[in-house]
Design a protein around this motif. Structure first.
Motif, PDB file in Angstrom:
ATOM      1  N   VAL A   1       0.866  -1.178   0.000  1.00 37.24           N
ATOM      2  CA  VAL A   1       0.000   0.000   0.000  1.00 37.24           C
ATOM      3  C   VAL A   1       0.902   1.227   0.000  1.00 37.24           C
ATOM      4  CG1 VAL A   1      -1.787   1.252   1.245  1.00 37.24           C
ATOM      5  CG2 VAL A   1      -1.766  -1.246   1.300  1.00 37.24           C
TER       6      VAL A   1
ATOM      7  N   GLU B   1      -4.581  -7.526   4.138  1.00 36.04           N
ATOM      8  CA  GLU B   1      -3.890  -6.498   3.369  1.00 36.04           C
ATOM      9  C   GLU B   1      -2.374  -6.580   3.508  1.00 36.04           C
ATOM     10  OE1 GLU B   1      -5.272  -2.573   4.171  1.00 36.04           O
ATOM     11  OE2 GLU B   1      -7.356  -3.080   3.729  1.00 36.04           O
ATOM     12  N   LYS B   2      -1.910  -6.994   4.702  1.00 37.66           N
ATOM     13  CA  LYS B   2      -0.472  -7.013   4.966  1.00 37.66           C
ATOM     14  C   LYS B   2       0.033  -8.356   5.471  1.00 37.66           C
ATOM     15  CE  LYS B   2      -0.537  -2.161   6.283  1.00 37.66           C
ATOM     16  NZ  LYS B   2      -0.264  -1.193   7.345  1.00 37.66           N
TER      17      LYS B   2
ATOM     18  N   SER C   1      -2.578   0.682  -4.291  1.00 39.51           N
ATOM     19  CA  SER C   1      -2.395  -0.515  -3.466  1.00 39.51           C
ATOM     20  C   SER C   1      -2.375  -1.759  -4.351  1.00 39.51           C
ATOM     21  CB  SER C   1      -3.513  -0.627  -2.431  1.00 39.51           C
ATOM     22  OG  SER C   1      -4.753  -0.784  -3.077  1.00 39.51           O
TER      23      SER C   1
ATOM     24  N   THR D   1      -3.294  -5.839  -4.253  1.00 37.61           N
ATOM     25  CA  THR D   1      -4.025  -6.881  -3.541  1.00 37.61           C
ATOM     26  C   THR D   1      -3.549  -8.237  -4.041  1.00 37.61           C
ATOM     27  OG1 THR D   1      -5.939  -5.426  -3.412  1.00 37.61           O
ATOM     28  CG2 THR D   1      -6.316  -7.762  -3.001  1.00 37.61           C
TER      29      THR D   1
END
Length: 147
Positions: free
Chosen positions: A17, A79-80, A22, A24
């Motif tokens: 991000v 997300e991370k 960002s 994905t």
């Protein structure tokens, strides 16, 4: 301007991000990476439970069908971060604790290097031991008691 912190394993936090957008990563991508990384370790005979392996054996008999790289692997991807669950069949004689450590290390390294996600856990379920005499496809000649 965003600041990225470097964690202890050298992976930059938040590099998926950025100010420019960002990235994905789909679950199936992490699943395949984990499956391939686990299979690289000597002593891993197969991935998946009994039913999964039975379906895979049927798929092998269909012309043009290929085995799934993610068989026996389930993942949760955020997300991370990512978490991985593996179902393994190990070769007889291989120390399972050492094998699990090697598989875990290889899977974490592969996922973090390829996707940039932090792997928070890799759970390993050893559900069978492969004994060479149990090999599928090996047909033993029938012996009779009388001739």
């Amino acid at each position: 301007m965003s600041t990225q912190t470097v964690e202890k394993n050298g992976v930059a936090a938040g590099k998926l991000v950025t100010d420019k957008g960002s990235t994905t990563i789909a679950d199936v991508v992490v699943q395949k990476v984990a499956g391939l990384a686990a299979r690289e370790i000597r002593g891993v005979h197969a991935l998946g439970g009994g039913a999964t392996r039975a379906l895979s054996a049927l798929r092998d008999r269909i012309p043009g069908a290929t085995a799934s790289a993610g068989q026996g692997v389930s993942v949760e991807v955020g997300e991370k971060q990512a978490a991985v669950d593996l179902e393994l069949v190990v070769e007889y004689g291989v120390p399972i604790a050492d094998l699990a450590k090697s598989v875990r290390t290889n899977v974490i390294t592969a996922i973090e290097q390829i996707t940039g996600l932090e792997v928070v856990e890799v759970n390993i379920n050893v559900n069978d031991v492969h004994i060479p005499s149990d090999s599928e496809g090996e047909e033993k000649p029938e012996t009779t008691r009388v001739q």
